[in-house]
Design a protein around this motif. Sequence first.
Motif, PDB file in Angstrom:
ATOM      1  N   GLU A   1       0.840  -1.192   0.000  1.00 26.53           N
ATOM      2  CA  GLU A   1       0.000   0.000   0.000  1.00 26.53           C
ATOM      3  C   GLU A   1       0.878   1.245   0.000  1.00 26.53           C
ATOM      4  O   GLU A   1       1.861   1.320   0.744  1.00 26.53           O
ATOM      5  CB  GLU A   1      -0.901   0.000   1.233  1.00 26.53           C
ATOM      6  CG  GLU A   1      -1.955   1.097   1.200  1.00 26.53           C
ATOM      7  CD  GLU A   1      -2.614   1.314   2.551  1.00 26.53           C
ATOM      8  OE1 GLU A   1      -3.515   2.159   2.636  1.00 26.53           O
ATOM      9  OE2 GLU A   1      -2.192   0.644   3.525  1.00 26.53           O
TER      10      GLU A   1
ATOM     11  N   ILE B   1       1.594   4.929   0.953  1.00 30.10           N
ATOM     12  CA  ILE B   1       1.147   5.838   2.014  1.00 30.10           C
ATOM     13  C   ILE B   1       1.801   7.196   1.841  1.00 30.10           C
ATOM     14  O   ILE B   1       3.021   7.301   1.708  1.00 30.10           O
ATOM     15  CB  ILE B   1       1.509   5.277   3.408  1.00 30.10           C
ATOM     16  CG1 ILE B   1       0.871   3.903   3.599  1.00 30.10           C
ATOM     17  CG2 ILE B   1       1.037   6.223   4.502  1.00 30.10           C
ATOM     18  CD1 ILE B   1       1.411   3.165   4.808  1.00 30.10           C
TER      19      ILE B   1
ATOM     20  N   LYS C   1       0.776  12.098  13.069  1.00 26.55           N
ATOM     21  CA  LYS C   1       1.415  10.864  13.520  1.00 26.55           C
ATOM     22  C   LYS C   1       1.262  10.709  15.033  1.00 26.55           C
ATOM     23  O   LYS C   1       1.061   9.622  15.534  1.00 26.55           O
ATOM     24  CB  LYS C   1       2.902  10.853  13.129  1.00 26.55           C
ATOM     25  CG  LYS C   1       3.103  10.466  11.662  1.00 26.55           C
ATOM     26  CD  LYS C   1       4.565  10.450  11.271  1.00 26.55           C
ATOM     27  CE  LYS C   1       4.697  10.268   9.744  1.00 26.55           C
ATOM     28  NZ  LYS C   1       6.093  10.432   9.298  1.00 26.55           N
TER      29      LYS C   1
ATOM     30  N   LYS D   1      -6.094   9.266  11.333  1.00 27.05           N
ATOM     31  CA  LYS D   1      -6.380   9.717   9.977  1.00 27.05           C
ATOM     32  C   LYS D   1      -7.893   9.917   9.850  1.00 27.05           C
ATOM     33  O   LYS D   1      -8.393  10.285   8.807  1.00 27.05           O
ATOM     34  CB  LYS D   1      -5.879   8.695   8.944  1.00 27.05           C
ATOM     35  CG  LYS D   1      -4.401   8.858   8.565  1.00 27.05           C
ATOM     36  CD  LYS D   1      -4.235   9.258   7.084  1.00 27.05           C
ATOM     37  CE  LYS D   1      -2.773   9.578   6.743  1.00 27.05           C
ATOM     38  NZ  LYS D   1      -2.615  10.215   5.430  1.00 27.05           N
TER      39      LYS D   1
ATOM     40  N   ASP E   1      -4.480  16.308   4.886  1.00 25.85           N
ATOM     41  CA  ASP E   1      -3.780  16.029   6.139  1.00 25.85           C
ATOM     42  C   ASP E   1      -3.671  17.294   6.983  1.00 25.85           C
ATOM     43  O   ASP E   1      -3.806  17.251   8.199  1.00 25.85           O
ATOM     44  CB  ASP E   1      -2.373  15.481   5.858  1.00 25.85           C
ATOM     45  CG  ASP E   1      -2.402  14.000   5.475  1.00 25.85           C
ATOM     46  OD1 ASP E   1      -3.430  13.352   5.719  1.00 25.85           O
ATOM     47  OD2 ASP E   1      -1.400  13.524   4.934  1.00 25.85           O
TER      48      ASP E   1
ATOM     49  N   SER F   1       6.413   9.981   1.677  1.00 35.04           N
ATOM     50  CA  SER F   1       5.651   8.784   1.339  1.00 35.04           C
ATOM     51  C   SER F   1       6.471   7.542   1.608  1.00 35.04           C
ATOM     52  O   SER F   1       7.703   7.585   1.678  1.00 35.04           O
ATOM     53  CB  SER F   1       5.211   8.822  -0.126  1.00 35.04           C
ATOM     54  OG  SER F   1       6.301   8.580  -0.990  1.00 35.04           O
TER      55      SER F   1
END
Lengths: 259, 259
Positions: free
Chosen positions: A127, A129, A248, A253, A136, B48
Amino acid sequence: MSERQPTEYYSNPSHVNAAKTITDALNQVRTLIVVGECTIKYQGRASSELGSGERIIFIKEDGSFLVHRAWDSQPVNWQPPGCIFQTKSTKRGVLLKAIRKKPRESIEILFSKVFIILVLNLRDEAEFIMFGSEEDMQRAVLAKPELIEEGFKPILKEKVVDQGFVDVYGVDNQGRILAIELKRRKAQVQDVVQLLKYLEDIKRKSAGKPVRGMLAAPSISKEASVMIQTKGLEFKTLSPKTCAEVLKLTSSKKITEFI
Amino acid sequence: MSERQPTEYYSNPSHVNAAKTITDALNQVRTLIVVGECTIKYQGRASSELGSGERIIFIKEDGSFLVHRAWDSQPVNWQPPGCIFQTKSTKRGVLLKAIRKKPRESIEILFSKVFIILVLNLRDEAEFIMFGSEEDMQRAVLAKPELIEEGFKPILKEKVVDQGFVDVYGVDNQGRILAIELKRRKAQVQDVVQLLKYLEDIKRKSAGKPVRGMLAAPSISKEASVMIQTKGLEFKTLSPKTCAEVLKLTSSKKITEFI
DNA sequence: GAGTGGATTTCGCAT
DNA sequence: ATGCGAAGTCCACTC
């Protein structure tokens, strides 16, 4: 011996073999790389021509099509995912057509020489990210409103105004409405114009109550800065990196709770 | 035997050999394709991560860098032209870094397996020619004003207004000022807003003389159409394809004469 | 070098 | 499907 073979390589195939190899690869839905000397024509939303030269073409499993030259990060010709291919060997060389419907577009490549064909069967489940998008930043401000200022209370994400949205909308510690436009890059004049347009709508609907307009971005262009001053707006330094770090920490999210 | 060798192929190299081959190719400013299993990290304007999977990477002669997966027409990671590379063989695999300064960004790829390295030396002198851009539409209207309407006389290309330009500016057959915004794609609300902004400036400077505002595009969105009506503006259907054909007939890509 | 706007923009989301 | 705005937008051009 059943080990998967992720790559097949063909060097200097005849035109007939090249056409056959490409056709087979497409039928098996493989990723394909072809290197050769070719001419290219495109007809569609615009049209283009490219005379003979040595290039790299890519066909991916989703029907994406790319033509790259030895320079430029962007392809010189391309077709988005979902296009259909026709290949055949002709007297003049190997002809490859990539056709898209809606809008109707086509790219025609005629290879006079094929140097290399790579047929790939790539395994890739990971995936991707990404951190630091404008979304964000929005999440970070909602999760930690003091990124904007002490006492700021977001009310709604993306309050609808006539035509468009405000990124963050809330009330400051003196009860004034505060509408915020977020940008992940240096703020430009156009961004101030956008904010002004939204503020107009908000003021019209808030019956004379005091409204503050704020642009939050990592930096701001000189012109935009002047305009901010002139129009009585505010600028707040806020970088996508800071926001990514806040996210983070809060490790959320999710923003559903704020809506 | 001095024939140029446009392609070199390396299959399943050891980590040490892969690193050496890549380094050599970069030093010789070759185009490079590497296929292998890798993980990728990007740090820069955003950041990323991408876990292990089989992918294709491209390095071009100008220092462009692309990472493509087996799907999507866009690269999953990339670096624009001009970036600098570091390669080395480590215990965990072949490490490849692409670094850009200004803005400071880096991509790190760690190959756990390298399937294929292609080193290419591509000859490509051809000029790329495109028809149907917005600029082409402008040229066509200036070369053949009746594309807009009978009796239209363009005055200036890109008349300067406060902040920005009008694409075409002239006088109609009744002596009224006609300002035209061109779009090569379906016109949107934002395009009408743009036109309105320009018209404001023009009206302010033209001391009450009648001014017409026109949006010329191949089609228009419903919302934009409503706005056109509301604001007393006009819409003219005009496709880039039509304009490209006009240009081919007049065979003039030059517009200097009109300025 | 910064600022601005087009692009065969592409892409994703909401209507 | 259409409409709209973000994008690590990229890109070329102007100032």
